[in-house]
Write a protein that holds these residues in place. Structure first.
Motif, PDB file in Angstrom:
ATOM      1  N   ASN A  13       3.926 -13.186   4.465  1.00  0.00           N
ATOM      2  CA  ASN A  13       3.239 -11.904   4.468  1.00  0.00           C
ATOM      3  C   ASN A  13       3.004 -11.457   3.044  1.00  0.00           C
ATOM      4  O   ASN A  13       3.950 -11.299   2.261  1.00  0.00           O
ATOM      5  N   ASN A  14       1.713 -11.312   2.673  1.00  0.00           N
ATOM      6  CA  ASN A  14       1.383 -10.916   1.310  1.00  0.00           C
ATOM      7  C   ASN A  14       1.246  -9.411   1.157  1.00  0.00           C
ATOM      8  O   ASN A  14       0.795  -8.915   0.125  1.00  0.00           O
ATOM      9  N   GLY A  15       1.602  -8.685   2.192  1.00  0.00           N
ATOM     10  CA  GLY A  15       1.640  -7.224   2.095  1.00  0.00           C
ATOM     11  C   GLY A  15       0.285  -6.582   1.939  1.00  0.00           C
ATOM     12  O   GLY A  15      -0.758  -7.204   2.113  1.00  0.00           O
ATOM     13  N   GLY A  16       0.327  -5.288   1.613  1.00  0.00           N
ATOM     14  CA  GLY A  16      -0.920  -4.557   1.384  1.00  0.00           C
ATOM     15  C   GLY A  16      -1.323  -3.724   2.563  1.00  0.00           C
ATOM     16  O   GLY A  16      -0.845  -3.920   3.687  1.00  0.00           O
ATOM     17  N   THR A  17      -2.226  -2.798   2.292  1.00  0.00           N
ATOM     18  CA  THR A  17      -2.680  -1.854   3.317  1.00  0.00           C
ATOM     19  C   THR A  17      -4.191  -1.763   3.311  1.00  0.00           C
ATOM     20  O   THR A  17      -4.814  -1.810   2.242  1.00  0.00           O
ATOM     21  N   CYS A  18      -4.755  -1.614   4.502  1.00  0.00           N
ATOM     22  CA  CYS A  18      -6.211  -1.441   4.625  1.00  0.00           C
ATOM     23  C   CYS A  18      -6.505  -0.222   5.478  1.00  0.00           C
ATOM     24  O   CYS A  18      -5.800   0.052   6.444  1.00  0.00           O
ATOM     25  N   VAL A  19      -7.567   0.494   5.108  1.00  0.00           N
ATOM     26  CA  VAL A  19      -7.961   1.690   5.860  1.00  0.00           C
ATOM     27  C   VAL A  19      -9.471   1.701   5.989  1.00  0.00           C
ATOM     28  O   VAL A  19     -10.183   1.250   5.093  1.00  0.00           O
ATOM     29  N   ALA A  20      -9.963   2.218   7.108  1.00  0.00           N
ATOM     30  CA  ALA A  20     -11.415   2.428   7.232  1.00  0.00           C
ATOM     31  C   ALA A  20     -11.660   3.710   7.985  1.00  0.00           C
ATOM     32  O   ALA A  20     -10.918   4.049   8.912  1.00  0.00           O
ATOM     33  N   SER A 191      -0.256   8.521  -1.446  1.00  0.00           N
ATOM     34  CA  SER A 191       0.972   8.834  -0.714  1.00  0.00           C
ATOM     35  C   SER A 191       1.661   7.563  -0.235  1.00  0.00           C
ATOM     36  O   SER A 191       2.889   7.425  -0.394  1.00  0.00           O
ATOM     37  N   ALA A 192       0.884   6.644   0.349  1.00  0.00           N
ATOM     38  CA  ALA A 192       1.481   5.413   0.862  1.00  0.00           C
ATOM     39  C   ALA A 192       2.137   4.630  -0.261  1.00  0.00           C
ATOM     40  O   ALA A 192       3.197   4.017  -0.092  1.00  0.00           O
ATOM     41  N   THR A 193       1.476   4.640  -1.446  1.00  0.00           N
ATOM     42  CA  THR A 193       2.004   3.897  -2.604  1.00  0.00           C
ATOM     43  C   THR A 193       3.387   4.402  -3.002  1.00  0.00           C
ATOM     44  O   THR A 193       4.233   3.639  -3.469  1.00  0.00           O
ATOM     45  N   GLU A 194       3.608   5.709  -2.795  1.00  0.00           N
ATOM     46  CA  GLU A 194       4.898   6.290  -3.184  1.00  0.00           C
ATOM     47  C   GLU A 194       6.050   5.652  -2.449  1.00  0.00           C
ATOM     48  O   GLU A 194       7.118   5.417  -3.021  1.00  0.00           O
ATOM     49  N   ARG A 195       5.892   5.458  -1.148  1.00  0.00           N
ATOM     50  CA  ARG A 195       7.016   5.016  -0.335  1.00  0.00           C
ATOM     51  C   ARG A 195       6.978   3.565   0.112  1.00  0.00           C
ATOM     52  O   ARG A 195       8.007   3.012   0.496  1.00  0.00           O
ATOM     53  N   ASP A 196       5.776   2.946   0.098  1.00  0.00           N
ATOM     54  CA  ASP A 196       5.690   1.552   0.525  1.00  0.00           C
ATOM     55  C   ASP A 196       5.688   0.659  -0.705  1.00  0.00           C
ATOM     56  O   ASP A 196       4.801   0.753  -1.555  1.00  0.00           O
ATOM     57  N   ILE A 197       6.676  -0.238  -0.805  1.00  0.00           N
ATOM     58  CA  ILE A 197       6.783  -1.055  -2.014  1.00  0.00           C
ATOM     59  C   ILE A 197       5.667  -2.098  -2.107  1.00  0.00           C
ATOM     60  O   ILE A 197       5.358  -2.592  -3.185  1.00  0.00           O
ATOM     61  N   TYR A 198       5.064  -2.407  -0.958  1.00  0.00           N
ATOM     62  CA  TYR A 198       4.043  -3.464  -0.981  1.00  0.00           C
ATOM     63  C   TYR A 198       2.649  -2.927  -1.276  1.00  0.00           C
ATOM     64  O   TYR A 198       1.694  -3.699  -1.376  1.00  0.00           O
ATOM     65  N   THR A 199       2.532  -1.617  -1.396  1.00  0.00           N
ATOM     66  CA  THR A 199       1.209  -1.025  -1.652  1.00  0.00           C
ATOM     67  C   THR A 199       1.187  -0.423  -3.038  1.00  0.00           C
ATOM     68  O   THR A 199       2.117   0.312  -3.421  1.00  0.00           O
ATOM     69  N   LEU A 217     -13.171   1.713  -7.853  1.00  0.00           N
ATOM     70  CA  LEU A 217     -11.812   1.210  -8.084  1.00  0.00           C
ATOM     71  C   LEU A 217     -10.975   2.342  -8.647  1.00  0.00           C
ATOM     72  O   LEU A 217     -11.381   3.008  -9.596  1.00  0.00           O
ATOM     73  N   MET A 218      -9.805   2.580  -8.021  1.00  0.00           N
ATOM     74  CA  MET A 218      -8.963   3.652  -8.520  1.00  0.00           C
ATOM     75  C   MET A 218      -7.578   3.099  -8.804  1.00  0.00           C
ATOM     76  O   MET A 218      -7.078   2.273  -8.050  1.00  0.00           O
ATOM     77  N   ASP A 219      -6.940   3.580  -9.858  1.00  0.00           N
ATOM     78  CA  ASP A 219      -5.593   3.108 -10.189  1.00  0.00           C
ATOM     79  C   ASP A 219      -4.566   3.716  -9.248  1.00  0.00           C
ATOM     80  O   ASP A 219      -4.663   4.881  -8.845  1.00  0.00           O
ATOM     81  N   LEU A 220      -3.558   2.930  -8.904  1.00  0.00           N
ATOM     82  CA  LEU A 220      -2.423   3.436  -8.132  1.00  0.00           C
ATOM     83  C   LEU A 220      -1.155   3.134  -8.922  1.00  0.00           C
ATOM     84  O   LEU A 220      -1.174   2.372  -9.892  1.00  0.00           O
ATOM     85  N   ARG A 221      -0.037   3.684  -8.461  1.00  0.00           N
ATOM     86  CA  ARG A 221       1.216   3.433  -9.164  1.00  0.00           C
ATOM     87  C   ARG A 221       1.552   1.947  -9.098  1.00  0.00           C
ATOM     88  O   ARG A 221       1.404   1.301  -8.055  1.00  0.00           O
ATOM     89  N   LYS A 222       2.064   1.445 -10.221  1.00  0.00           N
ATOM     90  CA  LYS A 222       2.308   0.005 -10.309  1.00  0.00           C
ATOM     91  C   LYS A 222       3.743  -0.379  -9.987  1.00  0.00           C
ATOM     92  O   LYS A 222       4.106  -1.551 -10.075  1.00  0.00           O
ATOM     93  N   ASP A 223       4.568   0.584  -9.591  1.00  0.00           N
ATOM     94  CA  ASP A 223       5.987   0.239  -9.353  1.00  0.00           C
ATOM     95  C   ASP A 223       6.225  -0.088  -7.871  1.00  0.00           C
ATOM     96  O   ASP A 223       5.364   0.048  -7.046  1.00  0.00           O
TER      97      ASP A 223
END
Lengths: 223, 274
Positions: A13-20, A191-199, A217-223
């Motif tokens: 599983n390479n993780g990540g999130t998708c939304v539409a 918000s998802a980036t805050e709590r999900d380590i894979y996003t 393209l928008m930057d998200l937190r890198k941690d």
């Protein structure tokens, strides 16, 4: 006698999130660009979104090798369709094709969690959401992947999209404007980036409307 | 004289070392309506004459897109041509899928030729009755190939096949030396002039011909009728009115073999030939 288990798995599983999100005359498809394996990051810059036809885009999370194979399969089938019918596939047609392609491998599935977005034959936004073996449904919005459980309840709250099971059938699109939808997507991913380590890392947003396709393209937190 | 004895089977040689069935297949190509191709360093133009069975019917499709960088024009048994085009498309798609890059034209024509050869060496098959002008682009530039029912293929600067193609070939032979350096628009103009030669008196209109272009930075596509008509008008590619009526009446007849082609004595025109 305990059951013997495999000492190797063909999947990862390479993780990540998708939304539409589907609007009255637009569709927003977004996905983060982080590709991970286990607790490690493979790359911060991998696109999960693929343009299958003029009016159909697919975002897929899960096992990216399977995702890539699936994208190639669908693109090749689309080429054949174009040769035979002299036109592009409509989004509903692509939706059915994706479902059939996934079910074809019912007993060795594509480990891909897909969200198909585009414009239907009337120019209205449409979003189709899938499981790994091809069960699908047209909806007004959808999230798939590791951050989906964090995002979906919030979208439910904000978008108030009526269920397509209601009678009389209501349009499965949201009342938001295009700008509001894009904003919502940015907020939701942050918000998802805050709590999900894979996003995280970057957010790729693709907007499809009558004028064509725009990318952001928008930057998200890198941690 | 001995032709009839050795021409029943494709697997029978004549004493002179010829396969008559294969040669008859090439005859079928000569009966089809004309198709021409020409190329420069960077572009290939394919053009063909549209012949319809009657005024009521639509015309047969003779130019096919195989991939963004390959197109084909056919003459002869168009059903065979359609099937081969489907094969070519399939090969391009499969190659792209496996190698993530476009199938080089040179490879495709060899595969086509090998496919045609098989049909010349099986007693239960017949040769394909269609000639293909394959235009394509690869790393070394634009190419034009002609694939024969015999399984042979050749690369050309410019070529014409089908009925009354000799007239077009004569025109092309005069002009071909300049093609390599020609601009895209000049190539199209020359293609239309060549088509006009095959019409022998009939007025050249965009409704009776189809033109397709492909080149560097330009994926294969068929030009729409207005564009073609504009080119025709711009260069006044119109035959003189003298005896135009007579030729037009003869040309309207379905694919009658023309006098300058060495046509065998047939009962009539096979309905499958366009």
């Amino acid at each position: 006698m305990t059951k013997q288990h495999a000492n190797w798995s063909p999947y990862d599983n390479n993780g990540g999130t998708c939304v539409a999100i589907a609007g009255a005359d637009y569709c927003v498809i977004a996905a983060d660009t982080r590709m991970s394996t286990g607790y490690n990051i493979l790359t911060r810059d991998y696109s999960k979104i693929c343009k299958l036809a003029d009016k159909s885009l697919m975002a897929s999370s899960g096992f990216q090798a399977d995702v890539r194979a699936l994208q190639k399969q669908l693109s090749a089938r689309h080429l054949i369709y174009q040769h035979q019918h002299n036109k592009q596939m409509s989004c509903p047609a692509m939706a059915q094709l994706l479902s059939n392609t996934l079910y074809y491998k019912r007993f060795f599935p594509y480990y891909a969690f897909n969200v198909l977005g585009g414009l239907d034959t009337e120019g209205k936004g449409c979003v189709y959401t899938y499981d790994a073996v091809g069960s699908y449904e047209r909806v007004g919005y959808s999230a798939q992947g590791s951050g989906a459980t964090l995002i979906t309840p919030f979208l439910d709250n904000q978008l108030k999209s009526p269920s397509p099971l209601l009678l009389p059938a209501k349009d499965a699109v949201t009342p938001l404007t295009e700008e509001e939808a894009v904003d919502l997507v940015k907020v939701v991913f942050a918000s998802a980036t805050e709590r999900d380590i894979y996003t995280g890392d970057k957010l790729e947003i693709v907007i499809l409307n009558a004028n064509g396709i725009q990318c952001e393209l928008m930057d998200l937190r890198k941690d | 004289m001995f032709r009839n004895q050795y021409d029943t089977d494709v697997t029978t040689w004549s004493p002179a070392g010829r396969l008559f069935q294969v040669e008859y297949a090439m005859e079928a190509v000569k009966q089809g309506s004309a198709a021409i191709g020409l190329r420069s360093k960077t572009h290939v133009v394919l053009a063909c004459v549209n012949k319809a069975n009657s005024e009521l019917s639509s015309h047969q499709k003779k130019i096919f897109k195989v991939d963004d960088h390959i197109g084909v024009a056919i003459a002869g048994l168009t059903a065979d041509g359609r099937v081969l085009s489907r094969y070519m498309r399939s090969e391009c798609i499969n190659y792209s899928f496996t190698y993530e890059s476009p199938l080089p034209v040179g490879r495709l024509v060899v595969q086509l030729a090998d496919k045609a050869q098989v049909c010349t060496q099986r007693s239960w098959k017949r040769p394909f009755g269609v000639g293909l002008l394959v235009g394509g682009l690869d790393e070394s530039g634009a190419h034009l190939y002609y694939n024969c029912p015999s399984g042979n293929y050749f690369e050309y600067q410019a070529f014409a096949i089908g009925s009354r193609s000799q007239a077009a070939k004569t025109y092309l032979e005069r002009k071909f030396e300049s093609f390599m350096g020609s601009s895209r628009d000049d190539l199209i103009k020359d293609a239309l002039f060549a088509i006009k030669e095959t019409l022998q008196g009939e007025k050249l209109k965009s409704s009776i011909c189809t033109v397709a272009v492909l080149g560097v930075g330009e994926p294969f596509h068929i030009l729409d009728q207005e564009t073609v008509q504009q080119v025709i008008n711009a260069h006044e590619i119109v035959e003189e009115e003298a005896s135009a009526e007579q030729e037009a009446a003869a040309a309207a007849d379905q694919d009658a073999p023309s006098a300058d082609e060495a046509a065998p004595a047939d009962q009539g025109i096979a309905p499958m030939d366009i």
